[in-house]
Design a protein around this motif. Structure first.
Motif, PDB file in Angstrom:
ATOM      1  N   THR A 255      35.441  11.737  18.023  1.00 35.46           N
ATOM      2  CA  THR A 255      35.485  10.430  18.670  1.00 35.46           C
ATOM      3  C   THR A 255      34.738   9.406  17.839  1.00 35.46           C
ATOM      4  O   THR A 255      35.139   8.248  17.747  1.00 35.46           O
ATOM      5  CB  THR A 255      34.874  10.512  20.076  1.00 35.46           C
ATOM      6  N   SER A 256      33.626   9.818  17.246  1.00 39.95           N
ATOM      7  CA  SER A 256      32.874   8.910  16.388  1.00 39.95           C
ATOM      8  C   SER A 256      32.124   9.703  15.327  1.00 39.95           C
ATOM      9  O   SER A 256      31.771  10.868  15.537  1.00 39.95           O
ATOM     10  CB  SER A 256      31.884   8.058  17.198  1.00 39.95           C
ATOM     11  N   VAL A 257      31.926   9.042  14.189  1.00 39.30           N
ATOM     12  CA  VAL A 257      31.087   9.579  13.118  1.00 39.30           C
ATOM     13  C   VAL A 257      30.250   8.418  12.598  1.00 39.30           C
ATOM     14  O   VAL A 257      30.759   7.517  11.933  1.00 39.30           O
ATOM     15  CB  VAL A 257      31.911  10.171  11.953  1.00 39.30           C
ATOM     16  N   GLU A 258      28.958   8.415  12.952  1.00 37.94           N
ATOM     17  CA  GLU A 258      28.061   7.325  12.603  1.00 37.94           C
ATOM     18  C   GLU A 258      27.065   7.775  11.545  1.00 37.94           C
ATOM     19  O   GLU A 258      26.465   8.854  11.673  1.00 37.94           O
ATOM     20  CB  GLU A 258      27.304   6.845  13.845  1.00 37.94           C
ATOM     21  N   PHE A 259      26.870   6.959  10.511  1.00 38.41           N
ATOM     22  CA  PHE A 259      25.929   7.263   9.432  1.00 38.41           C
ATOM     23  C   PHE A 259      24.772   6.270   9.448  1.00 38.41           C
ATOM     24  O   PHE A 259      24.976   5.070   9.652  1.00 38.41           O
ATOM     25  CB  PHE A 259      26.641   7.186   8.082  1.00 38.41           C
ATOM     26  N   MET A 260      23.562   6.771   9.229  1.00 42.20           N
ATOM     27  CA  MET A 260      22.368   5.926   9.097  1.00 42.20           C
ATOM     28  C   MET A 260      21.588   6.381   7.868  1.00 42.20           C
ATOM     29  O   MET A 260      21.281   7.569   7.740  1.00 42.20           O
ATOM     30  CB  MET A 260      21.460   6.053  10.321  1.00 42.20           C
ATOM     31  N   ASP A 261      21.258   5.445   6.970  1.00 42.03           N
ATOM     32  CA  ASP A 261      20.405   5.821   5.844  1.00 42.03           C
ATOM     33  C   ASP A 261      18.952   5.918   6.314  1.00 42.03           C
ATOM     34  O   ASP A 261      18.620   5.592   7.455  1.00 42.03           O
ATOM     35  CB  ASP A 261      20.581   4.860   4.676  1.00 42.03           C
ATOM     36  N   ASN A 262      18.062   6.395   5.424  1.00 40.03           N
ATOM     37  CA  ASN A 262      16.685   6.626   5.848  1.00 40.03           C
ATOM     38  C   ASN A 262      15.942   5.340   6.160  1.00 40.03           C
ATOM     39  O   ASN A 262      15.035   5.332   7.007  1.00 40.03           O
ATOM     40  CB  ASN A 262      15.931   7.425   4.782  1.00 40.03           C
ATOM     41  N   ASN A 263      16.322   4.236   5.523  1.00 44.10           N
ATOM     42  CA  ASN A 263      15.687   2.961   5.880  1.00 44.10           C
ATOM     43  C   ASN A 263      15.914   2.639   7.350  1.00 44.10           C
ATOM     44  O   ASN A 263      14.995   2.228   8.071  1.00 44.10           O
ATOM     45  CB  ASN A 263      16.244   1.830   5.012  1.00 44.10           C
ATOM     46  N   PHE A 264      17.156   2.829   7.801  1.00 42.93           N
ATOM     47  CA  PHE A 264      17.461   2.578   9.212  1.00 42.93           C
ATOM     48  C   PHE A 264      16.833   3.636  10.120  1.00 42.93           C
ATOM     49  O   PHE A 264      16.382   3.320  11.227  1.00 42.93           O
ATOM     50  CB  PHE A 264      18.971   2.529   9.434  1.00 42.93           C
ATOM     51  N   VAL A 265      16.821   4.883   9.686  1.00 41.91           N
ATOM     52  CA  VAL A 265      16.207   5.944  10.489  1.00 41.91           C
ATOM     53  C   VAL A 265      14.759   5.590  10.799  1.00 41.91           C
ATOM     54  O   VAL A 265      14.300   5.664  11.948  1.00 41.91           O
ATOM     55  CB  VAL A 265      16.275   7.300   9.764  1.00 41.91           C
ATOM     56  N   ARG A 266      14.018   5.165   9.783  1.00 39.11           N
ATOM     57  CA  ARG A 266      12.600   4.861   9.976  1.00 39.11           C
ATOM     58  C   ARG A 266      12.393   3.575  10.765  1.00 39.11           C
ATOM     59  O   ARG A 266      11.572   3.517  11.691  1.00 39.11           O
ATOM     60  CB  ARG A 266      11.889   4.795   8.621  1.00 39.11           C
ATOM     61  N   SER A 267      13.133   2.513  10.425  1.00 41.98           N
ATOM     62  CA  SER A 267      12.908   1.236  11.103  1.00 41.98           C
ATOM     63  C   SER A 267      13.318   1.308  12.570  1.00 41.98           C
ATOM     64  O   SER A 267      12.602   0.835  13.462  1.00 41.98           O
ATOM     65  CB  SER A 267      13.661   0.105  10.393  1.00 41.98           C
ATOM     66  N   ALA A 268      14.477   1.912  12.854  1.00 44.07           N
ATOM     67  CA  ALA A 268      14.954   1.993  14.231  1.00 44.07           C
ATOM     68  C   ALA A 268      14.132   2.977  15.059  1.00 44.07           C
ATOM     69  O   ALA A 268      13.935   2.772  16.262  1.00 44.07           O
ATOM     70  CB  ALA A 268      16.426   2.388  14.258  1.00 44.07           C
ATOM     71  N   SER A 269      13.623   4.033  14.422  1.00 47.88           N
ATOM     72  CA  SER A 269      12.750   4.973  15.128  1.00 47.88           C
ATOM     73  C   SER A 269      11.434   4.297  15.506  1.00 47.88           C
ATOM     74  O   SER A 269      10.940   4.449  16.627  1.00 47.88           O
ATOM     75  CB  SER A 269      12.476   6.205  14.264  1.00 47.88           C
ATOM     76  N   ASP A 270      10.878   3.544  14.563  1.00 50.32           N
ATOM     77  CA  ASP A 270       9.633   2.823  14.853  1.00 50.32           C
ATOM     78  C   ASP A 270       9.848   1.799  15.965  1.00 50.32           C
ATOM     79  O   ASP A 270       9.030   1.675  16.885  1.00 50.32           O
ATOM     80  CB  ASP A 270       9.126   2.120  13.589  1.00 50.32           C
ATOM     81  N   TYR A 271      10.947   1.069  15.877  1.00 50.69           N
ATOM     82  CA  TYR A 271      11.251   0.042  16.873  1.00 50.69           C
ATOM     83  C   TYR A 271      11.439   0.662  18.256  1.00 50.69           C
ATOM     84  O   TYR A 271      11.036   0.082  19.269  1.00 50.69           O
ATOM     85  CB  TYR A 271      12.515  -0.703  16.451  1.00 50.69           C
ATOM     86  N   SER A 272      12.027   1.857  18.305  1.00 52.00           N
ATOM     87  CA  SER A 272      12.288   2.541  19.568  1.00 52.00           C
ATOM     88  C   SER A 272      11.109   3.396  20.014  1.00 52.00           C
ATOM     89  O   SER A 272      11.163   4.001  21.094  1.00 52.00           O
ATOM     90  CB  SER A 272      13.525   3.441  19.423  1.00 52.00           C
ATOM     91  N   ASP A 273      10.076   3.458  19.201  1.00 54.11           N
ATOM     92  CA  ASP A 273       8.892   4.279  19.473  1.00 54.11           C
ATOM     93  C   ASP A 273       9.274   5.747  19.656  1.00 54.11           C
ATOM     94  O   ASP A 273       8.848   6.422  20.594  1.00 54.11           O
ATOM     95  CB  ASP A 273       8.146   3.761  20.703  1.00 54.11           C
ATOM     96  N   LEU A 274      10.115   6.226  18.742  1.00 54.80           N
ATOM     97  CA  LEU A 274      10.571   7.613  18.766  1.00 54.80           C
ATOM     98  C   LEU A 274      10.463   8.210  17.365  1.00 54.80           C
ATOM     99  O   LEU A 274      10.620   7.501  16.364  1.00 54.80           O
ATOM    100  CB  LEU A 274      12.033   7.690  19.218  1.00 54.80           C
ATOM    101  N   LYS A 275      10.221   9.487  17.294  1.00 55.51           N
ATOM    102  CA  LYS A 275      10.222  10.188  16.012  1.00 55.51           C
ATOM    103  C   LYS A 275      11.236  11.316  16.103  1.00 55.51           C
ATOM    104  O   LYS A 275      11.098  12.225  16.930  1.00 55.51           O
ATOM    105  CB  LYS A 275       8.831  10.734  15.689  1.00 55.51           C
TER     106      LYS A 275
END
Length: 466
Positions: A255-275
């Motif tokens: 149904t979907s295949v979404e890709f995130m590079d490590n820059n987005f992994v770190r920034s979005a994780s920090d923003y969401s307060d999740l690791k």
């Protein structure tokens, strides 16, 4: 370049006669809100002279007739979630808001369709369908805030486009107001039709330049009862991007295949307060599989795990709500780093997306700006969020121009295009002129002139008058 007349007191009075005094806004603080959209590109922003909120199709029609009579430009606007300056009033004039037209008119369970006005939120359409055990498959990432009219105008893509297609594939018919004010009903609730030109599909995706869509009859499909989301973590960018064509060839029909590079992994994780796993060094592929049979889901998950392992995944885990929260917060998370940015919306053949991401990420390292990459990888649509960091305005514009020149030439060489889902808007207007085949561009302009002889509706978007 066409010159338009200013919005005069006479125009204001004519608009008030149509929609009522309450729904014609001229206060400076209100007008300032509508000078921009979600694109972080202040150099494109323009403040309208008046904002009008019609309640129905007939009022939209009358507004367009007024605009033609006084030669004043009109910019239709949904929720303003565009990141291509599509809702920016390039020539000022009238901003026409669709938010009052927010009714779900009919949900037909047996026929599996829903008729809605243009101002209905996409998530409300999705939820109404879900309550009946049905699915509206249009699913842009901004579905909780965007309106269906904007989705239709830009042919929005989103997370489910791999399996179900983009917004245009979810539509039976539309009601629209043409630039001259004429009301037309295009398309029909049919599985197939070869009766004349496909005019509904011409207006869908035209970014409000050929007509203002006021209603739509949307296709619904049965809601698959079995679903699993998988997070495949890679510590090698090349391996992460190489997964996509192998998933497609394996016949998994995700149904979907979404890709995130490590820059987005770190920034979005920090923003969401999740690791999440491999926060420090991981790239993510998020894969969704849906079926109508539990055994089929089990079989596909086994095959999916095997393909991921074969491609060198470091970790394969179930993607829970935390993963999707991080994915949804990607673009918003970058605003912590810079208030000036631009979002690229490149699309290439699916078989070329791995090469494209790797090549352009490597090329971006030659510049001083900061680049984050995510992609609707299953349909070849990649987004580069480019941030202005510790650069002068002059260097920012110069380096951005240089990067785009190389990136766009490369993408077109792969058989790709400037935009997969965000649209051309005002932001990519000059590049549309530069990279589109002259004969194709001339045909678009011929159609525009025929439908909108005064070039009144959303001027400055997609194509230029010349």
């Amino acid at each position: 370049m066409k010159e338009y007349n200013p919005v005069t007191a006479e125009v204001i009075d004519a608009l008030k006669a149509v929609v009522g005094d309450k729904y014609v806004k001229t206060d400076a603080d209100v007008l300032d809100v509508y000078k921009s959209d979600e694109s972080l590109a202040p150099s494109f922003w323009k403040t309208p002279e008046v904002v009008v909120l019609p309640a129905n199709t007939q009022e939209v029609s009358e507004i367009m007739k007024i605009a033609n009579r006084f030669d004043v430009p009109v910019t239709p606007r949904s929720a303003g979630t565009s990141v291509s300056c599509g809702a920016v009033p390039a020539y000022k004039g009238i901003v026409l808001l669709m938010e009052r037209m927010n009714h779900i008119i009919e949900l037909n369970e047996d026929g599996m369709y829903m008729t809605v006005e243009a101002g209905v939120r996409t998530i409300d359409i999705q939820n109404a369908a879900h309550e009946k055990g049905l699915l509206y498959a249009g699913d842009p990432c901004s579905s909780d805030s965007c309106l269906i009219g904007g989705n239709l105008a830009t042919n929005a893509g989103g997370n489910k486009a791999v399996r179900y297609g983009t917004t245009r594939h979810q539509v039976y018919s539309i009601e629209a107001v043409l630039p001259t004010g004429k009301i037309v009903n295009l398309g029909a609730t049919l599985k197939k039709c070869s009766t004349g030109f496909c005019l509904d599909q011409l207006i869908i995706g035209s970014e409000g330049t050929l007509g203002i869509i006021t209603k739509a009859t949307l296709k619904l499909v049965p809601l698959p009862p079995y679903k699993l989301d998988v997070l495949a973590v890679f510590t090698d960018l090349a391996k992460a991007t190489a997964l996509v064509p192998k998933l497609i060839k394996a016949g998994l029909n995700p149904t979907s295949v979404e890709f995130m590079d490590n820059n987005f992994v770190r920034s979005a994780s920090d923003y969401s307060d999740l690791k999440l796993p491999h926060y420090e060094d991981g790239c993510y592929d998020i894969i969704s599989i849906e079926t109508f049979n539990e055994d089929e889901l089990d079989d596909k998950m086994e095959k999916l795990a095997a393909v991921c392992e074969e491609c060198g995944a470091t970790d394969i885990v179930e993607a829970d709500d935390r993963v999707w929260k991080v994915r949804r917060n990607c673009l918003e998370s970058t605003r912590v780093f810079s208030k000036v940015a631009t979002s690229e919306d490149l699309v290439v053949p699916v078989t070329k997306i791995a090469d494209c991401i790797q090549t352009l990420v490597k090329e971006s390292q030659n510049y001083d700006f900061r680049v984050f990459c995510l992609a609707h990888a299953g349909d070849g649509n990649l987004h580069f969020q480019i941030l202005k960091c510790d650069m002068s305005d002059e260097d920012w514009e110069k380096q951005l121009k240089e990067f785009r020149a190389k990136a766009y030439k490369y993408v077109y060489g792969l058989g790709g295009r400037l935009s997969g889902e965000h649209g051309i808007g005002l932001k990519r207007l000059k590049y549309m002129e530069e990279y589109t085949d002259p004969a194709e561009l001339d045909l678009m302009k011929t159609i525009k002139r025929a439908v909108d002889p005064k070039w009144i509706l959303n001027p400055g978007k997609v194509i230029e008058e010349n």
